[in-house]
Design an enzyme around this catalytic site. Structure first.
Site, PDB file in Angstrom:
ATOM      1  N   GLY A  16       8.669   0.848   4.833  1.00  0.00           N
ATOM      2  CA  GLY A  16       9.272  -0.428   4.579  1.00  0.00           C
ATOM      3  C   GLY A  16       8.375  -0.893   3.309  1.00  0.00           C
ATOM      4  NE  ARG A  26      -3.742  -4.431 -12.152  1.00  0.00           N
ATOM      5  CZ  ARG A  26      -4.967  -4.879 -12.047  1.00  0.00           C
ATOM      6  NH1 ARG A  26      -5.360  -4.695 -10.815  1.00  0.00           N
ATOM      7  NH2 ARG A  26      -5.594  -5.738 -12.846  1.00  0.00           N
ATOM      8  CB  VAL A  29      -2.452   3.705 -11.732  1.00  0.00           C
ATOM      9  CG1 VAL A  29      -2.392   3.930 -13.134  1.00  0.00           C
ATOM     10  CG2 VAL A  29      -1.422   4.147 -11.228  1.00  0.00           C
ATOM     11  NE  ARG A  77      11.521   3.037   7.501  1.00  0.00           N
ATOM     12  CZ  ARG A  77      11.928   1.927   7.308  1.00  0.00           C
ATOM     13  NH1 ARG A  77      12.904   1.498   6.830  1.00  0.00           N
ATOM     14  NH2 ARG A  77      10.941   0.975   7.731  1.00  0.00           N
ATOM     15  CG  ASP A 108       0.715   4.234  12.725  1.00  0.00           C
ATOM     16  OD1 ASP A 108      -0.403   4.325  11.887  1.00  0.00           O
ATOM     17  OD2 ASP A 108       0.796   3.630  13.623  1.00  0.00           O
ATOM     18  CB  SER A 110       3.975   6.771   5.373  1.00  0.00           C
ATOM     19  OG  SER A 110       5.089   6.006   5.353  1.00  0.00           O
ATOM     20  CB  THR A 130       3.333  -1.778   7.594  1.00  0.00           C
ATOM     21  OG1 THR A 130       4.034  -2.517   8.411  1.00  0.00           O
ATOM     22  CG2 THR A 130       1.940  -1.539   8.520  1.00  0.00           C
ATOM     23  CG  ASP A 132       5.776  -4.290  11.077  1.00  0.00           C
ATOM     24  OD1 ASP A 132       6.538  -5.236  10.793  1.00  0.00           O
ATOM     25  OD2 ASP A 132       6.576  -3.060  11.180  1.00  0.00           O
ATOM     26  CG  ASP A 134       2.896  -1.387  12.924  1.00  0.00           C
ATOM     27  OD1 ASP A 134       2.384  -1.215  11.766  1.00  0.00           O
ATOM     28  OD2 ASP A 134       4.141  -0.990  13.272  1.00  0.00           O
ATOM     29  N   GLY A 175       8.483  -7.319  12.731  1.00  0.00           N
ATOM     30  CA  GLY A 175       7.452  -6.774  13.408  1.00  0.00           C
ATOM     31  C   GLY A 175       7.601  -5.262  14.217  1.00  0.00           C
ATOM     32  NE  ARG A 176       9.026   0.002  12.347  1.00  0.00           N
ATOM     33  CZ  ARG A 176       8.862   1.022  11.649  1.00  0.00           C
ATOM     34  NH1 ARG A 176       8.934   2.281  12.235  1.00  0.00           N
ATOM     35  NH2 ARG A 176       9.072   1.003  10.212  1.00  0.00           N
ATOM     36  N   GLY A 190       2.751 -24.009  15.599  1.00  0.00           N
ATOM     37  CA  GLY A 190       2.572 -24.695  16.687  1.00  0.00           C
ATOM     38  C   GLY A 190       3.778 -24.667  17.653  1.00  0.00           C
ATOM     39  CE  LYS A 219       6.378 -30.836  21.148  1.00  0.00           C
ATOM     40  NZ  LYS A 219       5.320 -30.396  21.274  1.00  0.00           N
TER      41      LYS A 219
HETATM   42  P1  ADP Z   1       5.963   3.571   7.962  1.00  0.00           P
HETATM   43  O1  ADP Z   1       5.386   4.652   7.261  1.00  0.00           O
HETATM   44  O2  ADP Z   1       6.087   2.350   7.737  1.00  0.00           O
HETATM   45  O3  ADP Z   1       5.687   3.842   9.700  1.00  0.00           O
HETATM   46  P2  ADP Z   1       8.519   5.245   8.863  1.00  0.00           P
HETATM   47  O4  ADP Z   1       8.267   5.508  10.264  1.00  0.00           O
HETATM   48  O5  ADP Z   1       9.832   5.001   8.475  1.00  0.00           O
HETATM   49  O6  ADP Z   1       7.757   4.002   8.236  1.00  0.00           O
HETATM   50  O7  ADP Z   1       7.944   6.614   8.115  1.00  0.00           O
HETATM   51  C1  ADP Z   1       8.134   6.862   6.679  1.00  0.00           C
HETATM   52  C2  ADP Z   1       8.503   8.277   6.359  1.00  0.00           C
HETATM   53  O8  ADP Z   1       7.303   9.029   6.745  1.00  0.00           O
HETATM   54  C3  ADP Z   1       9.859   8.943   7.184  1.00  0.00           C
HETATM   55  O9  ADP Z   1      10.884   8.497   6.700  1.00  0.00           O
HETATM   56  C4  ADP Z   1       9.398  10.379   7.096  1.00  0.00           C
HETATM   57  O10 ADP Z   1       9.724  10.823   5.766  1.00  0.00           O
HETATM   58  C5  ADP Z   1       7.816  10.208   7.036  1.00  0.00           C
HETATM   59  N1  ADP Z   1       7.489  10.646   8.196  1.00  0.00           N
HETATM   60  C6  ADP Z   1       7.595   9.431   9.515  1.00  0.00           C
HETATM   61  N2  ADP Z   1       7.283  10.551  10.392  1.00  0.00           N
HETATM   62  C7  ADP Z   1       6.850  11.701  10.295  1.00  0.00           C
HETATM   63  C8  ADP Z   1       6.284  12.832  11.043  1.00  0.00           C
HETATM   64  N3  ADP Z   1       6.157  12.945  12.257  1.00  0.00           N
HETATM   65  N4  ADP Z   1       6.112  13.739  10.092  1.00  0.00           N
HETATM   66  C9  ADP Z   1       6.345  14.017   8.974  1.00  0.00           C
HETATM   67  N5  ADP Z   1       6.874  13.050   8.107  1.00  0.00           N
HETATM   68  C10 ADP Z   1       7.016  11.815   8.827  1.00  0.00           C
HETATM   69  O1  F6P Z   2       7.895  -2.113   9.263  1.00  0.00           O
HETATM   70  C1  F6P Z   2       8.394  -3.330   8.257  1.00  0.00           C
HETATM   71  C2  F6P Z   2       9.881  -3.612   8.886  1.00  0.00           C
HETATM   72  O2  F6P Z   2      10.271  -4.873   8.075  1.00  0.00           O
HETATM   73  C3  F6P Z   2       9.686  -3.963  10.510  1.00  0.00           C
HETATM   74  O3  F6P Z   2       9.423  -5.173  10.804  1.00  0.00           O
HETATM   75  C4  F6P Z   2      11.210  -3.978  10.653  1.00  0.00           C
HETATM   76  O4  F6P Z   2      11.390  -3.600  12.085  1.00  0.00           O
HETATM   77  C5  F6P Z   2      11.617  -2.816   9.866  1.00  0.00           C
HETATM   78  O5  F6P Z   2      10.839  -2.670   8.807  1.00  0.00           O
HETATM   79  C6  F6P Z   2      12.937  -3.085   9.259  1.00  0.00           C
HETATM   80  O6  F6P Z   2      13.249  -1.862   8.632  1.00  0.00           O
HETATM   81  P1  F6P Z   2      14.762  -2.042   7.402  1.00  0.00           P
HETATM   82  O7  F6P Z   2      14.347  -2.756   6.240  1.00  0.00           O
HETATM   83  O8  F6P Z   2      15.004  -0.461   7.122  1.00  0.00           O
HETATM   84  O9  F6P Z   2      15.798  -2.593   8.295  1.00  0.00           O
END
Ligand code: ADP
Ligand code: F6P
Length: 333
Positions: A16, A26, A29, A77, A108, A110, A130, A132, A134, A175-176, A190, A219
């Protein structure tokens, strides 16, 4: 043994998009070029790597990008990159284009991709991007600060309408599977109730009695921040309205939380992290991820980083609840 000297690096954004990713690109680079490296931009994440959508970057190419939301390298993705064949091909493309170091800005997932490339001999460094928040190895992720401020401002606006109409409002934030955006908005706005996947016990009766209680106390509104990981806000609103007789609306903030010009914090942290990724490559490091812990920029082995667990700080959660509705210290909702 002396490490092979890096000459050319690549940078891509994956998963995302998040405000501040441009600032990170930037920094990669400019830090790369000023350290004597060639820098290549890879479009559309791992998809662009497999399709060889790769261009040489100059310092000028990243002018006027730090203030822009999204990612000018685009992101994607890529299902193919989850396969061994895809990863092998990704490594081959890097070799073909002379890319001996790769900076991957994303979450994670990526990083899991970057780890696979590192295993195939490509030096890789992950930078946490991200909204999130997370990622376990870091207290900061690029985009969270902008997103949480965007959500906070939007929630303030919904609150005006909620008060004027004496309604209950359920506002769903992204936030997934993680509740950080919801918890921070819960405190900052609040809110009367904050539902996060890490803590919510699905006791809707309690939620309903909170709403009735606070209405009895005079309230005018009742704001519930609901995390995406719990979801079903529309259905929840219908059930609450039926049970309380109080008009209830659900608002799902959605992708507006991912957009917009990054905050100062996101620009500065993204710049520091992007620059540090290049420095790590120059030091001959690979399979690392940049993080921010206890006031310092640090780096971890990607394998270790991916194995770490992130937990909601119990003190923050306890304070969050004690400031919302009329909870007692022992309430767990
Ligand atoms: P984020 O990086 O935000 O967690 P994703 O989970 O969608 O987002 O992962 C982004 C991209 O990273 C995926 O579309 C895929 O190309 C690659 N990826 C994710 N998990 C794996 C994995 N276990 N092994 C190799 N590539 C992965
Ligand atoms: O990881 C960022 C995020 O916006 C999450 O909060 C959400 O669950 C997901 O990506 C939504 O993904 P997409 O834009 O593919 O619908």
């Amino acid at each position: 043994m002396a490490e092979k000297k890096i000459k050319t690096i690549g940078v891509l954004t994956s998963g995302g998009d998040a405000p501040g990713m441009n600032a990170a690109i930037r920094a990669v680079v400019r830090r790369g070029l000023s350290s004597g490296l060639n820098v290549k931009g890879i479009y559309k994440g791992y998809n662009g790597l497999l399709n060889e959508e790769i261009v040489d970057m100059t310092a000028k190419d990243v002018s006027d990008t730090i203030e822009r939301g999204g990612t000018f390298l685009y992101t994607a993705r890529c299902a193919e990159f989850r396969t061994e064949e895809g990863q092998q091909r990704g490594a081959e493309v890097c070799r073909k284009h002379g890319i001996d170091g790769l900076v991957v800005i994303g979450g994670d997932g990526s990083f899991a991709g970057a780890q696979k490339l590192a295993n195939l001999g490509i030096n890789t460094i992950g930078v946490p991007g991200t909204i999130d928040l997370d990622i376990a190895c870091t207290e900061y992720t690029i985009g969270f600060d902008t997103a949480v401020n965007t959500a906070m401002e939007a929630i303030d606006k919904v609150r005006d309408t909620s008060t004027s109409h004496e309604r209950c409002s359920i506002i769903e934030v992204m936030g997934r599977a993680a509740g950080y955006l919801a918890m921070w908005c819960g405190i900052a706005n609040g809110a009367e109730d904050i539902l996060i996947p890490e803590k919510y016990n699905y006791d809707e009766e309690k939620l309903i009695s909170n709403i009735i209680d606070s209405r009895k106390k005079g309230k005018k509104h009742h704001i519930i921040i609901n995390a995406e990981g719990i979801g079903h806000s529309e259905a929840m609103a219908k059930r609450i309205e039926a049970a309380t007789g109080i008009e209830t609306r659900a608002t799902i903030l959605g992708h507006m939380q991912r957009g917009g010009s990054p905050t100062c914090r996101d620009r500065v942290f993204a710049s520091m992290m992007g620059a540090m990724a290049v420095d790590l490559l120059l030091e001959g490091k690979t399979c690392r991820v940049v993080g921010y812990q206890n006031g310092k920029f640090v780096d971890y082995d990607i394998n270790e980083a991916l194995a770490m667990q992130k937990n909601v700080d119990p003190y923050m959660w306890e304070v969050c609840n004690s400031l919302s509705h009329n909870y007692s210290k022992n309430d767990t909702v």
